[in-house]
Design a protein around this motif. Structure first.
Motif, PDB file in Angstrom:
ATOM      1  N   ALA A 144      37.962  34.397  58.542  1.00 24.55           N
ATOM      2  CA  ALA A 144      38.339  33.241  57.716  1.00 24.55           C
ATOM      3  C   ALA A 144      39.156  32.223  58.504  1.00 24.55           C
ATOM      4  O   ALA A 144      39.095  31.018  58.244  1.00 24.55           O
ATOM      5  N   GLU A 145      39.937  32.685  59.471  1.00 23.83           N
ATOM      6  CA  GLU A 145      40.810  31.816  60.256  1.00 23.83           C
ATOM      7  C   GLU A 145      40.129  31.230  61.484  1.00 23.83           C
ATOM      8  O   GLU A 145      40.701  30.378  62.157  1.00 23.83           O
ATOM      9  N   THR A 146      38.938  31.690  61.783  1.00 22.86           N
ATOM     10  CA  THR A 146      38.239  31.272  62.994  1.00 22.86           C
ATOM     11  C   THR A 146      37.020  30.448  62.615  1.00 22.86           C
ATOM     12  O   THR A 146      36.281  30.808  61.719  1.00 22.86           O
ATOM     13  N   ARG A 147      36.825  29.375  63.305  1.00 23.39           N
ATOM     14  CA  ARG A 147      35.632  28.562  63.063  1.00 23.39           C
ATOM     15  C   ARG A 147      34.404  29.403  63.348  1.00 23.39           C
ATOM     16  O   ARG A 147      34.229  29.938  64.441  1.00 23.39           O
ATOM     17  N   ARG A 176      42.588  48.559  56.072  1.00 27.23           N
ATOM     18  CA  ARG A 176      43.494  47.580  56.696  1.00 27.23           C
ATOM     19  C   ARG A 176      42.795  46.855  57.839  1.00 27.23           C
ATOM     20  O   ARG A 176      42.966  45.644  58.012  1.00 27.23           O
ATOM     21  N   LEU A 177      41.998  47.580  58.593  1.00 31.26           N
ATOM     22  CA  LEU A 177      41.246  46.960  59.678  1.00 31.26           C
ATOM     23  C   LEU A 177      40.180  46.025  59.103  1.00 31.26           C
ATOM     24  O   LEU A 177      39.991  44.915  59.603  1.00 31.26           O
ATOM     25  N   GLU A 178      39.510  46.471  58.056  1.00 31.43           N
ATOM     26  CA  GLU A 178      38.502  45.622  57.413  1.00 31.43           C
ATOM     27  C   GLU A 178      39.127  44.304  56.956  1.00 31.43           C
ATOM     28  O   GLU A 178      38.576  43.227  57.210  1.00 31.43           O
ATOM     29  N   GLU A 179      40.284  44.379  56.311  1.00 27.51           N
ATOM     30  CA  GLU A 179      40.963  43.159  55.860  1.00 27.51           C
ATOM     31  C   GLU A 179      41.355  42.280  57.043  1.00 27.51           C
ATOM     32  O   GLU A 179      41.258  41.051  56.974  1.00 27.51           O
ATOM     33  N   ALA A 180      41.791  42.890  58.129  1.00 30.99           N
ATOM     34  CA  ALA A 180      42.155  42.128  59.331  1.00 30.99           C
ATOM     35  C   ALA A 180      40.935  41.417  59.900  1.00 30.99           C
ATOM     36  O   ALA A 180      41.030  40.262  60.349  1.00 30.99           O
ATOM     37  N   VAL A 181      39.775  42.065  59.882  1.00 26.40           N
ATOM     38  CA  VAL A 181      38.548  41.434  60.372  1.00 26.40           C
ATOM     39  C   VAL A 181      38.194  40.247  59.482  1.00 26.40           C
ATOM     40  O   VAL A 181      37.926  39.148  59.973  1.00 26.40           O
ATOM     41  N   TYR A 182      38.211  40.446  58.169  1.00 29.13           N
ATOM     42  CA  TYR A 182      37.896  39.349  57.250  1.00 29.13           C
ATOM     43  C   TYR A 182      38.875  38.194  57.398  1.00 29.13           C
ATOM     44  O   TYR A 182      38.483  37.024  57.367  1.00 29.13           O
ATOM     45  N   LYS A 183      40.154  38.505  57.591  1.00 30.40           N
ATOM     46  CA  LYS A 183      41.165  37.460  57.784  1.00 30.40           C
ATOM     47  C   LYS A 183      40.870  36.682  59.061  1.00 30.40           C
ATOM     48  O   LYS A 183      40.923  35.460  59.080  1.00 30.40           O
ATOM     49  N   SER A 184      40.536  37.403  60.113  1.00 28.89           N
ATOM     50  CA  SER A 184      40.209  36.753  61.379  1.00 28.89           C
ATOM     51  C   SER A 184      38.983  35.859  61.237  1.00 28.89           C
ATOM     52  O   SER A 184      38.955  34.733  61.745  1.00 28.89           O
TER      53      SER A 184
END
Length: 129
Positions: A122-125, A112-120
């Motif tokens: 993807a959402e951050t320049r 879940r943390l890994e997915e949160a990092v990848y999401k972040s």
């Protein structure tokens, strides 16, 4: 925004900076093979992460890119290890970014943390460092 105070100064901490700080505290750590830099290719980082790194000239960046390495890779490994970007911290902590030498933390990153990092990410320049 949170205000951080220390040494008589204050600075505002962006929401992204807060996420980075959280992720850094929770991504598992492990000891690399001394002298290995197999995962030290060109990487990206957020503006906040890049701002924490020492400046590199365009010539240094171009030379690193031409050699397909990170501009912060020195003779003895990563020169910015404590401030390395999140993507660098993930190497070896997840099967998606497995260490080519088989090194890993005792407990891999929580999915879940890994997915949160990848999401972040993807959402951050992201900027090439």
């Amino acid at each position: 925004m949170a205000v951080i105070r220390g040494a008589g100064q204050s600075r505002r901490m962006t929401q992204n900076s807060q996420k980075i700080r959280f992720f850094r505290r929770h991504i598992p750590q492990f000891e690399c093979v001394p002298g290995c830099h197999d995962c030290c290719g060109p990487v990206t980082a957020s503006s906040e992460e890049r701002a924490q790194l020492p400046a590199r000239s365009e010539a240094q960046r171009a030379a690193a890119l031409a050699a397909w390495v990170c501009p912060y890779l020195g003779e003895h490994g990563c020169e910015v290890y404590l401030d390395r970007p999140l993507i660098c911290r993930l190497f070896g902590t997840t099967p998606r970014l497995a260490c080519p030498n088989g090194k890993a933390p005792a407990v891999m990153i929580d999915p879940r943390l890994e997915e949160a990092v990848y999401k972040s990410l993807a959402e951050t320049r992201q900027l090439l460092i």
